[in-house]
Design a protein around this motif. Structure first.
Motif, short mmCIF file in Angstrom:
data_model
loop_
_atom_site.label_atom_id
_atom_site.label_comp_id
_atom_site.label_asym_id
_atom_site.label_seq_id
_atom_site.Cartn_x
_atom_site.Cartn_y
_atom_site.Cartn_z
N SER A 1 0.82 -1.21 0.00
CA SER A 1 0.00 0.00 0.00
C SER A 1 0.85 1.26 0.00
CB SER A 1 -0.89 0.01 1.25
OG SER A 1 -0.10 0.19 2.41
N ASN A 2 0.17 2.36 -0.26
CA ASN A 2 0.79 3.67 -0.08
C ASN A 2 1.22 3.85 1.37
OD1 ASN A 2 1.33 6.47 -1.01
ND2 ASN A 2 -0.29 6.99 0.42
N TYR A 3 2.10 4.83 1.61
CA TYR A 3 2.56 5.10 2.98
C TYR A 3 2.64 6.61 3.20
CZ TYR A 3 6.88 4.68 0.19
OH TYR A 3 7.83 4.76 -0.80
N THR A 4 2.47 7.00 4.45
CA THR A 4 2.30 8.42 4.76
C THR A 4 3.50 9.27 4.35
OG1 THR A 4 2.96 7.89 7.04
CG2 THR A 4 0.62 8.17 6.62
N SER A 5 4.71 8.74 4.42
CA SER A 5 5.87 9.55 4.04
C SER A 5 5.88 9.81 2.54
CB SER A 5 7.17 8.89 4.50
OG SER A 5 7.28 7.56 4.04
N ARG A 6 5.32 8.91 1.75
CA ARG A 6 5.23 9.15 0.31
C ARG A 6 4.19 10.23 0.03
NH1 ARG A 6 7.73 7.11 -3.91
NH2 ARG A 6 6.75 6.69 -5.93
N THR A 7 3.07 10.17 0.74
CA THR A 7 2.06 11.22 0.62
C THR A 7 2.63 12.56 1.06
OG1 THR A 7 0.38 9.57 1.19
CG2 THR A 7 -0.30 11.87 1.23
N SER A 8 3.37 12.55 2.14
CA SER A 8 3.96 13.78 2.66
C SER A 8 4.92 14.39 1.65
CB SER A 8 4.69 13.51 3.98
OG SER A 8 5.17 14.71 4.53
N TYR A 9 5.70 13.55 1.00
CA TYR A 9 6.61 14.04 -0.05
C TYR A 9 5.83 14.77 -1.14
CZ TYR A 9 9.27 13.84 -4.40
OH TYR A 9 9.85 14.17 -5.61
N ALA A 10 4.72 14.15 -1.58
CA ALA A 10 3.92 14.74 -2.66
C ALA A 10 3.30 16.06 -2.23
CB ALA A 10 2.84 13.76 -3.09
N VAL A 11 2.69 16.08 -1.04
CA VAL A 11 1.98 17.28 -0.58
C VAL A 11 2.96 18.40 -0.27
CG1 VAL A 11 0.49 18.22 1.23
CG2 VAL A 11 0.04 15.94 0.29
N THR A 12 4.07 18.08 0.38
CA THR A 12 5.07 19.10 0.71
C THR A 12 5.58 19.79 -0.55
OG1 THR A 12 5.74 17.95 2.73
CG2 THR A 12 7.33 19.48 1.77
N ASN A 13 5.89 19.01 -1.56
CA ASN A 13 6.42 19.60 -2.79
C ASN A 13 5.35 20.33 -3.59
OD1 ASN A 13 9.46 18.83 -3.38
ND2 ASN A 13 8.54 17.11 -2.29
N LEU B 1 -4.38 27.38 1.04
CA LEU B 1 -4.65 26.00 0.63
C LEU B 1 -5.18 25.22 1.83
CD1 LEU B 1 -4.30 23.63 -1.49
CD2 LEU B 1 -2.02 23.28 -0.49
N ILE B 2 -6.20 24.39 1.58
CA ILE B 2 -6.74 23.47 2.60
C ILE B 2 -6.38 22.05 2.19
CG2 ILE B 2 -8.80 22.59 3.75
CD1 ILE B 2 -10.17 25.24 3.13
N GLY B 3 -5.74 21.33 3.07
CA GLY B 3 -5.44 19.91 2.86
C GLY B 3 -6.42 19.07 3.66
N VAL B 4 -7.08 18.10 3.01
CA VAL B 4 -8.12 17.30 3.66
C VAL B 4 -7.62 15.87 3.85
CG1 VAL B 4 -10.53 16.59 3.61
CG2 VAL B 4 -9.84 18.74 2.50
N ALA B 5 -7.25 15.53 5.08
CA ALA B 5 -6.75 14.19 5.41
C ALA B 5 -7.91 13.37 5.97
CB ALA B 5 -5.60 14.27 6.39
N MET B 6 -8.83 13.00 5.09
CA MET B 6 -10.00 12.21 5.46
C MET B 6 -10.22 11.14 4.40
SD MET B 6 -12.74 15.23 6.36
CE MET B 6 -12.49 16.40 7.70
N VAL B 7 -10.95 10.10 4.77
CA VAL B 7 -11.34 9.08 3.80
C VAL B 7 -12.83 9.25 3.51
CG1 VAL B 7 -9.54 7.51 4.60
CG2 VAL B 7 -11.83 7.36 5.59
N ALA B 8 -13.34 8.44 2.59
CA ALA B 8 -14.77 8.47 2.28
C ALA B 8 -15.56 7.78 3.40
CB ALA B 8 -15.03 7.76 0.96
N PRO B 9 -16.79 8.22 3.67
CA PRO B 9 -17.53 9.27 2.97
C PRO B 9 -17.29 10.67 3.55
CG PRO B 9 -18.99 8.22 4.52
CD PRO B 9 -17.66 7.50 4.63
N GLN B 10 -16.52 10.76 4.63
CA GLN B 10 -16.35 12.06 5.28
C GLN B 10 -15.72 13.08 4.35
OE1 GLN B 10 -13.82 12.21 8.81
NE2 GLN B 10 -15.34 13.50 9.83
#
Length: 397
Positions: free
Chosen positions: A149-161, A227-236
């Motif tokens: 699966s994906n991992y939070t540090s990979r997501t963090s890399y994408a969002v930070t950049n 910018l607003i970052g939304v760290a939620m899953v569906a359906p929220q």
């Protein structure tokens, strides 16, 4: 003479029975436990779609390699974790102790992933995580636990950049109060502090079960960020996006990025409608990413079975199950430990690329998770066809 014949016949039948029992034991099915959230409050959409992916994997495996491994049938046993740690514990203990599964796959939420991983470790049974993003699960370094699966540090890399690329000065992250949500925003905040110290970062935590977030949005509207970052899953995540639009902050005007991966789940456009136009998203299944021949077949098979377009959960459910099946094939399904050893050595083409496990950047993690940051341009647009904003092709990581 008649008495003697009866005695010898009975003795013969007993001898036959004693020779057939071990053979019967050898034909006990090889069992894959599939633990995932099939009912609320968990991600039901992802759970149900990943189940279809697992079913496709088993059918394709049998078609390619035959219905049995070492003379034994293979079956999948599904258990509902409900996205809840306590329900996850019950599901995993049933699979491991009562059903005596040989390997376990699944997991939609990091909160359940911690529980499943711990029980897998305690019982020395292999566990392949499907969608648990938290780095902390891998950092436990349980030898039985693997992740495609994906991992939070990979997501963090994408969002930070992405934040740096967009020249954001004031960044607000809104997160669900789960292991995933809290860990994700903490990591992004730390990465921005290191790599973009001029960015002002603030956070807002919302209960995972909350369905009305208008009060929180009204407070955001008083002092809107860049910018607003939304760290939620569906359906929220769906609801938050729709309520932003309802209160005059649509993503077409207020920059918003989906960090939690809800944009590519079934039902997104049905729930958000025009509010989704302009939304940025961390996308794990995009047409610009390499597609394997196997992946194309999986997508076609899903369309055939459901008459719907596939999402990343189909591919994740497939890959998780496919890796477990190939480890069973390589090990002959001889034991739980043999399957674990096969997983450590596995190199197999899945739906999203060649899957293997390394200890960098995380323990027993498939490192090459494909992603883009895309922007939704029109109602009904699949995330896989969104406009790529990051990374530029020359710098794709």
């Amino acid at each position: 003479m008649r008495k003697l014949l009866r005695f010898t016949t009975a003795t013969f039948l007993l001898a036959c029975a004693s020779t057939t029992l071990p053979a019967a034991a050898q034909t006990t099915p090889i069992k894959i436990g599939f633990a995932n959230s099939f009912s609320p409050p968990g991600n039901v959409i992802g759970g149900r779609e990943s189940k279809v992916g697992g079913e496709i994997a088993l059918d394709m495996f049998k078609a390619q390699f035959g219905p049995k491994v070492d003379g034994r049938d293979i079956e999948i046993i599904y258990e509902d974790t409900r996205g809840d740690p306590e329900a996850s514990r019950s599901a995993m203990e049933k699979l491991v102790n009562r059903d005596k599964v040989d390997v376990v796959v699944g997991c939609n939420h990091s909160s359940e992933g911690f529980v499943l991983s711990r029980i897998a470790h305690e019982n020395k049974v292999g566990f392949v995580a499907m969608n648990c993003w938290a780095d902390d699960i891998r950092q436990q370094k349980f030898p039985e636990v693997f992740a495609v699966s994906n991992y939070t540090s990979r997501t963090s890399y994408a969002v930070t950049n992405f934040v740096k690329q967009q020249g954001v000065k004031n960044f607000l992250m809104v997160a669900e109060n789960t292991d995933y949500g809290l860990a994700q925003i903490k990591m992004i905040e730390a990465d921005l502090k290191r790599d973009a110290p001029d960015v002002k970062v603030s956070t807002k935590i919302i209960n995972k079960t909350s369905r009305d977030m208008r009060d929180e949005i009204l407070s955001i509207r008083q002092n809107p960020p860049d910018l607003i970052g939304v760290a939620m899953v569906a359906p929220q995540g769906f609801l938050f996006t729709a309520q932003l639009d309802e209160l005059g902050m649509p993503p077409s005007e207020q920059k918003v990025i989906d960090i939690g991966g809800f944009v590519d789940q079934a039902g997104f456009w049905d729930n958000v409608k025009g509010a989704g136009v302009g939304l940025y998203a961390y996308v794990l299944d995009h047409k610009s990413n390499p597609v394997t021949e196997l992946g194309a077949k999986v997508q076609a098979e899903y369309r055939k079975r459901t008459n719907q377009d596939p999402t990343r959960f189909i591919l994740q459910g497939f890959d998780t199950t496919w890796v477990a099946l190939m480890a069973i094939k390589e090990s002959g399904g001889k034991s739980r430990e043999a399957i674990i050893q096969a997983l450590r050595k596995i190199r197999v083409v899945g739906s999203r690329g060649e899957i293997f496990f390394t200890d960098e950047p995380l323990f027993q993690q498939w490192p090459n998770i494909p992603f883009v940051v895309g922007q939704m341009e029109k109602v009904g647009q699949p995330p896989s066809e969104s406009k790529v904003v990051f990374p530029p092709p020359s710098s794709k990581k």
